[in-house]
Design an enzyme around this catalytic site. Structure first.
Site, short mmCIF file in Angstrom:
data_model
loop_
_atom_site.label_atom_id
_atom_site.label_comp_id
_atom_site.label_asym_id
_atom_site.label_seq_id
_atom_site.Cartn_x
_atom_site.Cartn_y
_atom_site.Cartn_z
N HIS A 119 -47.23 -33.13 -29.22
CA HIS A 119 -48.38 -34.07 -29.69
C HIS A 119 -49.52 -32.51 -29.79
O HIS A 119 -50.16 -33.54 -28.75
CB HIS A 119 -48.30 -35.46 -29.88
N ASN A 134 -54.84 -41.40 -28.71
CA ASN A 134 -55.13 -41.56 -30.35
C ASN A 134 -55.67 -43.51 -29.37
O ASN A 134 -56.76 -44.36 -30.19
CB ASN A 134 -54.05 -42.41 -30.90
N GLU A 144 -50.45 -33.20 -25.99
CA GLU A 144 -49.54 -34.67 -24.84
C GLU A 144 -47.75 -34.80 -25.20
O GLU A 144 -47.70 -34.12 -26.41
CB GLU A 144 -50.66 -36.13 -26.41
N SER A 200 -48.51 -38.61 -34.65
CA SER A 200 -48.72 -39.55 -33.50
C SER A 200 -48.67 -40.43 -33.68
O SER A 200 -49.88 -40.86 -32.95
CB SER A 200 -50.47 -39.00 -34.57
N1 LIG Z 1 -52.95 -33.65 -39.87
C1 LIG Z 1 -53.22 -33.63 -38.23
O1 LIG Z 1 -54.34 -33.76 -38.38
C2 LIG Z 1 -52.56 -34.25 -37.77
C3 LIG Z 1 -52.83 -33.81 -36.40
C4 LIG Z 1 -51.74 -34.62 -35.20
C5 LIG Z 1 -50.13 -34.96 -35.77
N2 LIG Z 1 -50.10 -34.83 -37.41
C6 LIG Z 1 -49.01 -35.16 -37.54
O2 LIG Z 1 -47.96 -34.04 -38.10
C7 LIG Z 1 -46.86 -34.10 -38.83
C8 LIG Z 1 -46.78 -33.40 -39.96
O3 LIG Z 1 -48.69 -34.04 -40.35
P1 LIG Z 1 -49.07 -32.67 -41.06
O4 LIG Z 1 -50.63 -32.96 -41.06
O5 LIG Z 1 -48.13 -31.14 -41.19
O6 LIG Z 1 -48.42 -33.48 -43.10
P2 LIG Z 1 -48.65 -32.21 -43.85
O7 LIG Z 1 -48.32 -32.92 -45.44
O8 LIG Z 1 -49.60 -30.63 -44.49
O9 LIG Z 1 -47.00 -31.33 -43.95
C9 LIG Z 1 -45.60 -31.51 -43.57
C10 LIG Z 1 -44.77 -30.72 -44.22
O10 LIG Z 1 -43.40 -31.65 -44.39
C11 LIG Z 1 -42.59 -30.57 -45.11
N3 LIG Z 1 -41.87 -31.55 -45.90
C12 LIG Z 1 -41.96 -33.21 -46.41
N4 LIG Z 1 -41.08 -34.03 -45.99
C13 LIG Z 1 -39.60 -32.73 -45.34
C14 LIG Z 1 -37.81 -32.83 -45.24
N5 LIG Z 1 -37.30 -33.66 -45.58
N6 LIG Z 1 -37.70 -31.69 -44.93
C15 LIG Z 1 -38.42 -30.19 -44.03
N7 LIG Z 1 -39.83 -30.65 -44.59
C16 LIG Z 1 -40.48 -31.45 -44.92
C17 LIG Z 1 -44.07 -31.24 -46.59
O11 LIG Z 1 -42.93 -29.61 -47.42
C18 LIG Z 1 -44.80 -30.57 -45.34
O12 LIG Z 1 -44.73 -28.98 -45.57
C19 LIG Z 1 -47.16 -36.07 -38.91
O13 LIG Z 1 -46.33 -36.68 -38.13
C20 LIG Z 1 -48.42 -36.19 -38.35
O14 LIG Z 1 -48.62 -37.37 -38.08
C21 LIG Z 1 -50.72 -34.43 -37.52
#
Ligand SMILES: NC(=O)c1ccc[n+]([C@@H]2O[C@H](COP(=O)([O-])OP(=O)(O)OC[C@H]3O[C@@H](n4cnc5c(N)ncnc54)[C@H](O)[C@@H]3O)[C@@H](O)[C@H]2O)c1
Length: 316
Positions: free
Chosen positions: A140, A190, A152, A119
């Protein structure tokens, strides 16, 4: 052609993105820190899909498609080994991102496209961890990814045009829309979201209105238009001369914060006042104005009906 996709990080966003791509017909390898975690995520996505189908949010047959098209991979390396499109969705921590991008680009085919769902982290900064960085970009998705229709797309300065085009094509195959933006802090989504939030919090701090009343105004007035028209279409329809005048009023108390943007005064000086002159930010031909107004009115009535049907959000 069946796309071969790998998701790295099968959490909240990665899981939703896996569902979206699987429903578009792609074969999706789901990976995480271990096969067990990926397997658990796979089961979660199936259960969630069943609930979505029951609630009418996913089409009939969606769960079977997801079950068939997604599989839990033994490792990140195994997931990306024969992928042509990879989505990185690990936590928003630079060290984790850099480490995983190095692993992905070492194990994946040299021309596999790698999209990060970050993000906020600079794509150019992360590209330093990617071999063949011309195949790396930001893709994104927004939360909740199965239901938000826009994505995005953020190339860094070294991303190839062909990679941008293919990434867009893959996202379009899911039925979502894309917009390509430059790799600047906050990207576009953002920057805009936080600009609104910033002003809203200032209004609360100044005691101008409560959070509840600000939310009501946003939802029921200018925010009500936003699913159909962005800020430039709205400005063109309102009239850029009107905007120019409003800026002057806002400058009474906020001369710097609301300085007239040059791009606006240039258009006004050139007599380009928006839809009424057939030229503004978007150059809508003047003879299409009646059609535009008819669409606008229909959209707003349909939106009001939708809000009535759904009832208020359960916020209190
Ligand atoms: N949650 C939101 O609202 C949102 C919105 C847009 C973008 N994002 C972005 O998406 C990305 C993920 O966010 P999320 O909310 O899904 O997080 P999350 O914590 O739900 O998921 C992350 C996953 O990555 C796994 N993980 C951690 N280390 C790892 C590794 N070394 N190898 C493989 N897998 C690994 C974790 O076990 C987990 O399942 C981030 O960059 C976040 O900024 C999140």
């Amino acid at each position: 052609m069946t796309r071969t996709v790998a998701i790295v990080g099968s959490g909240y966003m990665g899981g939703g993105i896996a569902q979206v791509l699987a429903l578009s017909g792609a074969r999706v390898a789901l990976s995480d820190i271990s096969e067990e975690v990926a397997q658990k995520s796979y089961q979660r996505l199936i259960t969630e899909s069943r609930d979505f189908v029951s609630a009418g949010l996913f089409p009939d047959g969606a769960t079977e498609t997801i079950e068939k098209n997604i599989f839990a991979a033994a490792s990140v390396e195994a997931a990306v080994a024969d992928a042509d499109f990879i989505v990185e969705a690990v936590p928003e921590v630079l060290e984790i991102k850099n480490d995983i991008l190095t692993r992905i680009s070492t194990a994946a085919p040299a021309d596999a496209i790698i999209g990060s769902n970050t993000s906020t982290i600079s794509i150019g900064e992360m590209a330093k961890s990617v071999t063949n960085p011309e195949r790396f970009l930001g893709v994104h998705f927004s939360n909740p990814s199965p239901f938000i229709p826009g994505v995005e797309i953020i190339p860094h300065t070294g991303t190839s045009d062909a990679v941008v085009a293919t990434a867009q094509e893959i996202v379009h195959e899911t039925g979502k829309e894309t917009a390509v933006v430059k790799d600047v802090t906050g990207f576009v989504l953002n920057r805009l979201q936080y600009a609104l939030f910033h002003e809203a919090t200032q209004l609360v701090e100044e005691g101008v209105a409560t959070p509840e009343d600000i939310d009501t105004l946003v939802r029921t007035t200018f925010g009500f238009r936003l699913p159909f028209f962005g800020p430039f279409a709205i400005a063109d329809m309102a009239g850029l001369d009107v905007y120019n005048f409003c800026y002057k009023s806002l400058q009474t108390d906020f001369p710097e914060r609301f300085a007239t943007p040059k791009v606006l005064s240039d258009l006004v000086d050139a007599g380009k006042l928006g839809t009424k002159t057939g030229a503004g930010f978007l150059n809508v031909p003047a003879d299409r104005t009646p059609e535009l107004i008819a669409y606008r009115n229909k959209a707003y009535v349909a939106m009001q009906q939708l809000m009535k049907d759904l009832g208020p959000a359960p916020l209190n």
